[in-house]
Design an enzyme around this catalytic site. Sequence first.
Site, mmCIF file in Angstrom:
data_model
loop_
_atom_site.group_PDB
_atom_site.id
_atom_site.type_symbol
_atom_site.label_atom_id
_atom_site.label_comp_id
_atom_site.label_asym_id
_atom_site.label_seq_id
_atom_site.Cartn_x
_atom_site.Cartn_y
_atom_site.Cartn_z
ATOM 1 N N TYR A 73 -48.546 -13.871 -14.120
ATOM 2 C CA TYR A 73 -48.867 -15.226 -14.564
ATOM 3 C C TYR A 73 -49.496 -15.203 -15.957
ATOM 4 O O TYR A 73 -49.315 -16.120 -16.753
ATOM 5 C CB TYR A 73 -49.811 -15.923 -13.566
ATOM 6 C CG TYR A 73 -49.889 -17.402 -13.850
ATOM 7 C CD1 TYR A 73 -48.905 -18.267 -13.381
ATOM 8 C CD2 TYR A 73 -50.915 -17.927 -14.634
ATOM 9 C CE1 TYR A 73 -48.938 -19.614 -13.673
ATOM 10 C CE2 TYR A 73 -50.950 -19.284 -14.927
ATOM 11 C CZ TYR A 73 -49.966 -20.128 -14.445
ATOM 12 O OH TYR A 73 -49.993 -21.459 -14.741
ATOM 13 N N PHE A 125 -32.748 -34.235 -37.037
ATOM 14 C CA PHE A 125 -32.087 -33.757 -35.830
ATOM 15 C C PHE A 125 -32.603 -34.615 -34.672
ATOM 16 O O PHE A 125 -33.769 -35.010 -34.654
ATOM 17 C CB PHE A 125 -32.307 -32.262 -35.567
ATOM 18 C CG PHE A 125 -31.536 -31.840 -34.343
ATOM 19 C CD1 PHE A 125 -30.157 -31.745 -34.404
ATOM 20 C CD2 PHE A 125 -32.162 -31.638 -33.125
ATOM 21 C CE1 PHE A 125 -29.410 -31.447 -33.268
ATOM 22 C CE2 PHE A 125 -31.424 -31.339 -31.987
ATOM 23 C CZ PHE A 125 -30.046 -31.244 -32.057
ATOM 24 N N THR A 126 -31.730 -34.860 -33.691
ATOM 25 C CA THR A 126 -32.012 -35.823 -32.624
ATOM 26 C C THR A 126 -33.370 -35.609 -31.952
ATOM 27 O O THR A 126 -34.239 -36.485 -31.981
ATOM 28 C CB THR A 126 -30.887 -35.762 -31.571
ATOM 29 O OG1 THR A 126 -30.731 -34.400 -31.159
ATOM 30 C CG2 THR A 126 -29.574 -36.274 -32.145
ATOM 31 N N ASP A 216 -37.667 -25.662 -39.201
ATOM 32 C CA ASP A 216 -36.900 -25.635 -37.960
ATOM 33 C C ASP A 216 -36.015 -24.401 -38.092
ATOM 34 O O ASP A 216 -35.013 -24.398 -38.806
ATOM 35 C CB ASP A 216 -36.065 -26.914 -37.804
ATOM 36 C CG ASP A 216 -35.231 -26.882 -36.524
ATOM 37 O OD1 ASP A 216 -34.990 -25.773 -35.996
ATOM 38 O OD2 ASP A 216 -34.812 -27.951 -36.058
ATOM 39 N N ARG A 383 -21.044 -36.405 -33.159
ATOM 40 C CA ARG A 383 -22.237 -36.340 -34.009
ATOM 41 C C ARG A 383 -22.086 -37.432 -35.057
ATOM 42 O O ARG A 383 -21.787 -37.182 -36.220
ATOM 43 C CB ARG A 383 -22.394 -34.969 -34.673
ATOM 44 C CG ARG A 383 -22.683 -33.822 -33.722
ATOM 45 C CD ARG A 383 -24.141 -33.604 -33.320
ATOM 46 N NE ARG A 383 -24.678 -34.460 -32.302
ATOM 47 C CZ ARG A 383 -25.735 -34.132 -31.534
ATOM 48 N NH1 ARG A 383 -26.324 -32.945 -31.654
ATOM 49 N NH2 ARG A 383 -26.214 -34.960 -30.661
ATOM 50 N N PHE A 449 -26.966 -40.434 -26.719
ATOM 51 C CA PHE A 449 -25.680 -39.724 -26.694
ATOM 52 C C PHE A 449 -25.496 -38.872 -25.446
ATOM 53 O O PHE A 449 -24.380 -38.608 -25.021
ATOM 54 C CB PHE A 449 -25.534 -38.852 -27.951
ATOM 55 C CG PHE A 449 -26.658 -37.877 -28.151
ATOM 56 C CD1 PHE A 449 -27.829 -38.269 -28.775
ATOM 57 C CD2 PHE A 449 -26.559 -36.577 -27.690
ATOM 58 C CE1 PHE A 449 -28.880 -37.384 -28.938
ATOM 59 C CE2 PHE A 449 -27.603 -35.684 -27.848
ATOM 60 C CZ PHE A 449 -28.773 -36.095 -28.465
HETATM 61 O O1 PLI Z 1 -32.091 -27.635 -27.525
HETATM 62 P P1 PLI Z 1 -33.463 -27.143 -27.878
HETATM 63 O O2 PLI Z 1 -34.525 -27.971 -27.301
HETATM 64 O O3 PLI Z 1 -33.641 -25.698 -27.582
HETATM 65 O O4 PLI Z 1 -33.577 -27.210 -29.478
HETATM 66 C C1 PLI Z 1 -33.641 -28.418 -30.157
HETATM 67 C C2 PLI Z 1 -33.039 -28.270 -31.537
HETATM 68 C C3 PLI Z 1 -33.857 -28.280 -32.617
HETATM 69 N N1 PLI Z 1 -33.349 -28.162 -33.887
HETATM 70 C C4 PLI Z 1 -32.025 -28.034 -34.117
HETATM 71 C C5 PLI Z 1 -31.550 -27.914 -35.520
HETATM 72 C C6 PLI Z 1 -31.142 -28.008 -33.052
HETATM 73 O O5 PLI Z 1 -29.854 -27.859 -33.312
HETATM 74 C C7 PLI Z 1 -31.639 -28.144 -31.713
HETATM 75 C C8 PLI Z 1 -30.784 -28.200 -30.598
HETATM 76 N N2 PLI Z 1 -29.493 -28.313 -30.766
HETATM 77 C C9 PLI Z 1 -28.550 -28.532 -29.854
HETATM 78 C C10 PLI Z 1 -28.836 -28.678 -28.394
HETATM 79 C C11 PLI Z 1 -27.187 -28.620 -30.318
HETATM 80 O O6 PLI Z 1 -26.258 -28.769 -29.497
HETATM 81 O O7 PLI Z 1 -26.996 -28.515 -31.548
#
Ligand code: PLI
Length: 458
Positions: A73, A125-126, A216, A383, A449
């Site tokens: 843990y 980014f979303t 990022d 997208r 989306f």
């Molecule tokens: O899907 P996560 O939570 O591990 O990461 C989020 C994320 C953050 N920044 C960027 C630039 C991404 O591309 C991103 C996640 N991208 C996805 C899920 C994609 O399909 O591009």
Amino acid sequence: MDHKYMAEPYKVKVVEPIAMSTQQERTEAIKRAGYNTFLLKSKEVYIDLLTDSGTTAMSDNQWSGMMIGDEAYAGSANFYHLEQAVRELYGFKYVVPTHQGRGAENILSKIAIKPGDYVPGNMYFTTTRAHQEMAGGTFVDIIIDEAHDSQVEHPFKGNIDLKKVQALIDRVGADKIPYICLAVTVNLAGGQPVSMQNMREVKQLASKHGIKVMFDATRCIENAFFIKEREDGYQNKTIAEIVKEMFSYADGATMSGKKDCLVNIGGFLALNDEDLYQKATQLVVVYEGMPSYGGLAGRDMEAMARGMYESVDYYYIKHRIEQVRYLGDKLTQAGVPIVKPIGGHAVFLDARAFLSHIPQDQFPAQMLAAKLYEISGVRSMERGIVSAGRDKEGNHYFPKLELVRLTIPRRVYTYAHMDVVADAVIELYKKRDSIPGLKMVYEPPVLRFFTSRFEPLK
Ligand code: PLI
């Protein structure tokens, strides 16, 4: 002999059969899924280019690391391996593991952003923007203008426009800007990289005003490869040296390990500032878990640490970028409109040009992704306007880029698969005039989306 596209620098040890389907089955499946490729079952998909996130094939070395997961843990040995990898490869002092990238975004947004703040970034980014807004911040796009034009060729189309940063500082004051969010590479611009020179200059400008720079880091290895290929002075540096220098211009980073750390789950927040790190440890226990596992099993942290070392191998990343380029080049040769230059993780179809008869509020990219699936079983992702969501007044954002992303998972598919994808897209391009628009029939309030549903217009 030197080939234009590098063959796979790995051989196959385990295989996973993929399901085949008929066009009639796919017509029914996409209708049932509300014309949203996120709502298909993976068993209904032939070649799955929905995302490169968490879809990586792990190596034998990573799988063997899974067997030495220390599932304690607190104080798991695998956490210390991960910490060592982050310090050695990226150069940050502190690391807080999270279940994936958005877990790190949540914590960073909550500890750094106050209501009324502004968070500039090189295109949104979303999930990143959603967390910034939920913390009371306003996202401001500071990417260079070229990034919003799918046809402009620029070697570093992800760069930040320093004049836009300065204008924001002049307008709202530096004390309202907790940090600049600098993504390497820029996903929604087409997987476009940022130059080392730009990172250096952003850091200099930000430091002058006491503003932090948070990367990022999600696709940092792909970015490093483009720097080696395109930026003067970096041709003879290793990927590891380039990555280390990139992060020397950051105060911290959020990481989705599901991309460039070569794992199926995992992420982290990396920081240099002790005070911020303390705050992050206070929040991680609420949202994720102890600061020494943060939502991950010991085995997941081990796989991520090992994946990080594998990712800086030159031949791994050269093959990855060239495989993506192979698909993009084939489409370009057939006259299919795609985002240029071809980026790191995906080929992006320009749905605005592909389906020029469909207005943006009839969701051309959404329909293009649905139709591509229907004719071929290839799954891609919208997208465009659906991903962009709505502003605070409830109006659609109308992004300049209306795209369909053909995202290539890491170490999963071969050049033969890329040929199948290219043939399907080219066939669809020939029939483009017969494709109608869509209307939205269900819309969730955030990150729509993922689960929104559509019906074709007559
Ligand atoms: O899907 P996560 O939570 O591990 O990461 C989020 C994320 C953050 N920044 C960027 C630039 C991404 O591309 C991103 C996640 N991208 C996805 C899920 C994609 O399909 O591009």
